[in-house]
Design an enzyme around this catalytic site. Structure first.
Site, mmCIF file in Angstrom:
data_model
loop_
_atom_site.group_PDB
_atom_site.id
_atom_site.type_symbol
_atom_site.label_atom_id
_atom_site.label_comp_id
_atom_site.label_asym_id
_atom_site.label_seq_id
_atom_site.Cartn_x
_atom_site.Cartn_y
_atom_site.Cartn_z
ATOM 1 N N ARG A 77 145.983 91.941 -14.569
ATOM 2 C CA ARG A 77 145.148 92.453 -13.357
ATOM 3 C C ARG A 77 145.885 91.648 -12.090
ATOM 4 O O ARG A 77 145.241 92.023 -10.975
ATOM 5 C CB ARG A 77 143.612 91.642 -13.620
ATOM 6 C CG ARG A 77 142.915 92.718 -14.628
ATOM 7 C CD ARG A 77 141.589 92.217 -14.651
ATOM 8 N NE ARG A 77 140.830 93.280 -15.209
ATOM 9 C CZ ARG A 77 139.407 93.393 -15.036
ATOM 10 N NH1 ARG A 77 138.801 92.415 -14.380
ATOM 11 N NH2 ARG A 77 138.702 94.250 -16.032
ATOM 12 N N ASP A 110 142.783 100.604 -10.153
ATOM 13 C CA ASP A 110 144.008 99.803 -9.508
ATOM 14 C C ASP A 110 143.443 99.062 -8.475
ATOM 15 O O ASP A 110 142.811 99.711 -7.490
ATOM 16 C CB ASP A 110 144.892 100.784 -9.300
ATOM 17 C CG ASP A 110 146.308 100.283 -9.300
ATOM 18 O OD1 ASP A 110 146.490 99.031 -9.021
ATOM 19 O OD2 ASP A 110 147.372 100.956 -9.807
ATOM 20 N N LYS A 133 150.723 100.333 6.390
ATOM 21 C CA LYS A 133 150.212 99.915 7.877
ATOM 22 C C LYS A 133 151.795 99.532 8.553
ATOM 23 O O LYS A 133 151.697 99.857 9.759
ATOM 24 C CB LYS A 133 149.401 98.543 7.488
ATOM 25 C CG LYS A 133 149.387 98.043 8.934
ATOM 26 C CD LYS A 133 148.458 96.662 8.722
ATOM 27 C CE LYS A 133 148.074 96.102 9.990
ATOM 28 N NZ LYS A 133 147.066 94.971 9.954
ATOM 29 N N HIS A 163 132.786 141.430 -2.433
ATOM 30 C CA HIS A 163 132.008 140.508 -1.980
ATOM 31 C C HIS A 163 131.482 139.676 -2.989
ATOM 32 O O HIS A 163 130.258 139.357 -2.923
ATOM 33 C CB HIS A 163 131.005 141.339 -0.938
ATOM 34 C CG HIS A 163 131.622 142.038 0.013
ATOM 35 N ND1 HIS A 163 132.424 141.782 0.985
ATOM 36 C CD2 HIS A 163 131.670 143.438 0.157
ATOM 37 C CE1 HIS A 163 132.649 142.755 1.626
ATOM 38 N NE2 HIS A 163 132.328 143.904 1.345
#
Length: 402
Positions: free
Chosen positions: A60, A122, A134, A266
């Site tokens: 993690r 994640d 960024k 249609h």
């Protein structure tokens, strides 16, 4: 120049890493990706060696570290940023290749538990992607394996660098992907916790700008993953009304097992029939309403062969949808260049339906139920025969989609 590679989808990653190594790019990676590249004889530094801190908590925590995010976020044009990197012994990371834990695929599995879903959220991947995106003025970020070849081609053409234009495009893809990912998490957790005041979030990629919408004065665009489920074999650009009819046709045909052909106008079937072959089913469906069939959308659940194609070819129709076409059938059907031929790639998935209404959205479960003989209750003195019951079941399927 350094590249950090950490992917769950490893398709094409070895070839990308080999090309980067040939260009003199240093490789940094994590866990299974690092081992895969090492097995291919590529020199790879583990992220733990870069950060000086081991992976922990069952993986993690591994990339959430200043040695990683400093290398991604530092502006190369600001001396103060570069001095800060130097002072702390941080190397720049100039290329980031990341794709995310398969959250959407996990929650789509029958029997997926809340625990399974949460373990596939994640954290480090989206964090790195957003940092690199960024700072795309200086960092190339890749979230889609389809872009690997573009990146390598540009690096070869620009002495190991990429153009700002490509970096901008890739950054936009990153923010789209992370927004989709967060939306999937929000919606799954929200649906499992109804009544908590959760919002519904929707994020879809642009498939294509359409010529116009319902009328020529209405602008229109298609969003989503249409091409994941249909391949256009030939024909003119799809229109708004084509797409509505295609959705209706694809939903209707899934309720039939025997060779079946439906003709829609249609979004409603003006003819629908089963038969021993596609040709026979088409003949019956066309006979149901030979006038309304003109200019319609045809759909079948079997391969269109030459016999069926020759029978259909005399009718003017807009679209034909089938799981496959024989080469002989294509030779017949492609004689009219504007005719749209679509190959359907499996079932169109989804258990939910959305409808825009009152400047908002209504969400409901998709109607996947199909009535059978066992569901009927005879309310008359005279009971229907088995043949009549079969006809009623068939009619109920068609009416469900009308």
């Amino acid at each position: 120049m350094n590249a950090l590679i950490s992917v769950s989808d490893k398709s094409g990653i070895v070839e990308l890493a080999q090309a980067l190594h040939a260009l003199g790019v240093g490789l940094i990676s994590t866990g299974g990706t690092a081992q895969l590249l090492r097995d291919q004889g590529l020199p790879v530094r583990e992220v733990a060696d870069v950060t000086g801190f081991p992976e922990m908590l069952d993986g993690r925590v591994k990339t959430l570290h200043p040695m990683v995010h400093g290398g991604l976020l530092a502006r190369r044009d600001l001396p103060a940023h570069m001095q800060a990197l130097k002072s702390h012994g941080i190397d720049t990371i100039d290329l980031l290749v990341v794709n995310l834990y398969p959250f959407e695929a996990t929650v789509a599995q029958p029997g997926c538990t809340l625990e399974d879903a949460i373990e596939n959220i994640d954290i480090g991947g989206p964090s790195m992607l957003r940092s690199a995106a960024k700072n795309h003025s200086h960092v190339t970020v890749v979230v889609d394996p389809a872009d690997y070849s573009r990146v390598i081609e540009e690096m070869k053409a620009h002495h190991g660098d990429t153009t700002k234009g490509l970096r901008e495009q890739l950054a936009v893809k990153v923010f789209l992907r992370t927004s989709q990912y967060d939306a999937a998490i929000t919606n799954f957790l929200g649906q499992s916790r109804r009544g908590t005041g959760c919002n519904f979030t929707l994020s879809l990629p642009l498939e294509q700008e359409l010529r116009y919408g319902d009328n020529p004065h209405q602008k229109c665009a298609l969003y989503g993953r249409f091409r994941d489920f249909f391949t256009q074999v030939q024909g003119k650009e799809l229109s708004y009304t084509n797409i509505l009819d295609i959705e209706a046709a694809a939903d209707l045909i899934l309720d039939f097992v025997r060779p079946t052909v439906a003709i829609l106008k249609h979004t409603n079937a003006c003819g629908c029939a089963t038969g021993a072959s596609v040709k026979e089913a088409y003949q019956k469906a066309f006979a149901a309403d030979t006038t309304s069939a003109f200019g319609g959308v045809l759909v079948t659940n079997r391969t269109v062969d030459q016999a069926a194609a020759e029978e259909m070819n005399s009718l003017f129709f807009e679209v034909l949808i089938a799981p496959a076409f024989s080469p002989e059938a294509l030779a017949v059907l492609m004689s009219k260049k504007n005719r749209i031929l679509l190959q359907q790639k499996g079932e169109v998935p989804g258990t939910k339906q959305l409808k825009t209404l009152l400047n908002g959205i209504i969400e409901q479960d998709k109607d996947l139920a199909t009535e059978g003989k066992a569901d009927f209750t005879v309310a008359t003195t005279l009971a229907p025969t088995d043949k009549e019951l079969d006809a009623l079941v068939f009619a109920a399927k068609v009416c469900k989609h009308t």
